[in-house]
Design a protein around this motif. Structure first.
Motif, PDB file in Angstrom:
ATOM      1  N   THR A 158       0.884  -1.190   0.015  1.00 36.75           N
ATOM      2  CA  THR A 158       0.054  -0.090  -0.243  1.00 36.75           C
ATOM      3  C   THR A 158       0.832   1.247   0.014  1.00 36.75           C
ATOM      4  OG1 THR A 158      -0.053   0.138   2.398  1.00 36.75           O
ATOM      5  CG2 THR A 158      -1.863  -1.109   1.421  1.00 36.75           C
ATOM      6  N   GLY A 159       0.251   2.247  -0.498  1.00 41.11           N
ATOM      7  CA  GLY A 159       0.994   3.631  -0.351  1.00 41.11           C
ATOM      8  C   GLY A 159      -0.244   4.573  -0.478  1.00 41.11           C
ATOM      9  N   GLU A 160       0.151   5.821  -0.981  1.00 43.97           N
ATOM     10  CA  GLU A 160      -0.624   6.958  -1.114  1.00 43.97           C
ATOM     11  C   GLU A 160      -1.852   6.545  -2.412  1.00 43.97           C
ATOM     12  OE1 GLU A 160       1.242  10.771  -1.221  1.00 43.97           O
ATOM     13  OE2 GLU A 160       2.642  10.250   0.239  1.00 43.97           O
ATOM     14  N   GLY A 163      -5.741   6.306  -2.435  1.00 43.18           N
ATOM     15  CA  GLY A 163      -6.039   6.339  -0.883  1.00 43.18           C
ATOM     16  C   GLY A 163      -5.841   5.605   0.100  1.00 43.18           C
ATOM     17  N   GLY A 164      -4.528   4.891  -0.595  1.00 37.44           N
ATOM     18  CA  GLY A 164      -4.173   3.766   0.674  1.00 37.44           C
ATOM     19  C   GLY A 164      -4.919   2.357   0.302  1.00 37.44           C
ATOM     20  N   GLY A 183      -0.325   8.397  -9.699  1.00 35.69           N
ATOM     21  CA  GLY A 183      -0.678   7.274  -8.798  1.00 35.69           C
ATOM     22  C   GLY A 183      -0.233   5.874  -9.202  1.00 35.69           C
ATOM     23  N   GLU A 186       3.143   4.872  -8.876  1.00 30.16           N
ATOM     24  CA  GLU A 186       3.548   4.572  -7.589  1.00 30.16           C
ATOM     25  C   GLU A 186       3.426   3.073  -7.470  1.00 30.16           C
ATOM     26  OE1 GLU A 186       2.575   5.308  -2.957  1.00 30.16           O
ATOM     27  OE2 GLU A 186       1.283   6.114  -4.313  1.00 30.16           O
TER      28      GLU A 186
END
Length: 318
Positions: A158-160, A163-164, A183, A186
């Motif tokens: 998970t990351g930003e 929204g996670g 996004g 990422e």
């Protein structure tokens, strides 16, 4: 790296191997955990690593018309897997007949008889066989019978982005479709890429002083939302900073969605007929229709400046 298309392509004298099976569209950071572990385990055991994937996407055969947009074509997935250290990729033609194999028959036909699996590495949600009836519990049970071990790897990163939410191909496709290419990057661990052949367009960009490569994308490609993006145009291994436009060209009442890339400050490029790649770094603005051509030109000059800034900032931090 060896690439096989179909079981008959596997060498007759192929020995034991470590195998992982999945669509692995995008080869995102979660996928890389599983594939990387398969490579690592293969080296521990002194045997080759094999990734098994499918063409077309199984959903298209099971539910025709439901083919998801693809984050990466098979040749690109193979390149990315090779970078992780995979020794061979097996692309299985996914047919209606193949989809009817029971889970046990699938294991025998693919893992046992052809790949002689010594170990199998999968994510916790792996499903296989007719109606996706097989799971990692059954895979493990069959391993006791057919002399292979099973290791289940938690692929949830998970990351930003999103929204996670846990990273996945589905989330990546959604972000791409919304224009959130940063996004998507990422999750992927690199910019989202669109590939295709450069074809002749209306050549308005050339007339306006911003000649673009009009890319005829591959079928089922995941294309970002309409707008202007910063990124790169890659041709024959050379990566050129680019301002990228996705949309129907509303300024000239266009109706067909296109992907066009302007290689910033490059003069005299003749790319017609060449296979190119477009990498999307960042969203710049939405697609607009301007009152005059002069207004459009001012906006395009501003877009190119902004794209140059974003690309330069990215280069400084990576």
């Amino acid at each position: 790296m060896q690439r096989w298309r179909g079981l008959e392509d596997i060498p007759q004298d192929w020995g034991r191997s470590v195998v992982t099976i999945g669509s692995y569209d995008g080869v995102h950071r979660g996928h890389q955990l599983i594939i990387g572990r398969a490579v690592e385990r293969a080296r521990e055991l002194g045997v080759p690593s094999v990734v098994v994937t499918f063409d077309p996407h199984p959903s298209e055969v099971v539910r025709p018309g439901s083919h998801p947009p693809l984050l990466a074509p098979h040749h690109r997935r193979a390149e990315l897997m090779a970078e992780v250290g995979v020794d061979a990729v097996l692309i299985l033609p996914f047919t209606a007949e193949f989809s009817k194999l029971s889970p046990a028959d699938f294991i025998v036909k693919v893992l046992v008889d052809k790949l002689h699996a010594k170990a199998v590495i999968e994510g916790p949600n792996f499903r296989f066989g007719h109606k996706a009836a097989g799971n990692v519990v059954l895979l493990t049970e069959l391993g006791a019978t057919y002399d292979y071990t099973v290791e289940v790897i938690d692929l949830f990163v998970t990351g930003e982005a999103g929204g996670g939410q846990p990273f996945s191909s589905t989330l990546t496709r959604r972000l791409v479709s919304e224009g959130d290419v940063s996004g998507a990057a990422e999750i992927l661990g690199r910019p989202h890429r669109v590939e295709g052949i450069v074809v002749r367009g209306a050549q308005r960009g050339r007339e306006l002083g911003f000649p673009t490569a009009n890319v005829e994308t591959l079928p089922h490609t995941a294309i970002p939302a309409d707008g202007v993006y910063a990124g790169w145009l890659e041709v024959a291994g050379e990566s050129m900073p680019a301002a990228i436009s996705v949309g129907t060209n509303p300024q000239f009442d266009g109706t067909e969605r296109t992907v066009e890339a302007y290689a910033i400050d490059r003069v005299g490029l003749d790319l017609y007929g060449l296979h190119v790649a477009v990498d999307f770094l960042a969203y710049v603005r939405g697609m607009l229709k301007f009152d005059t051509i002069d207004d459009l030109l001012v906006a395009m000059a501003g877009d190119v400046k902004r794209c140059s800034e974003l690309i330069a900032a990215y280069d400084r931090t990576h």
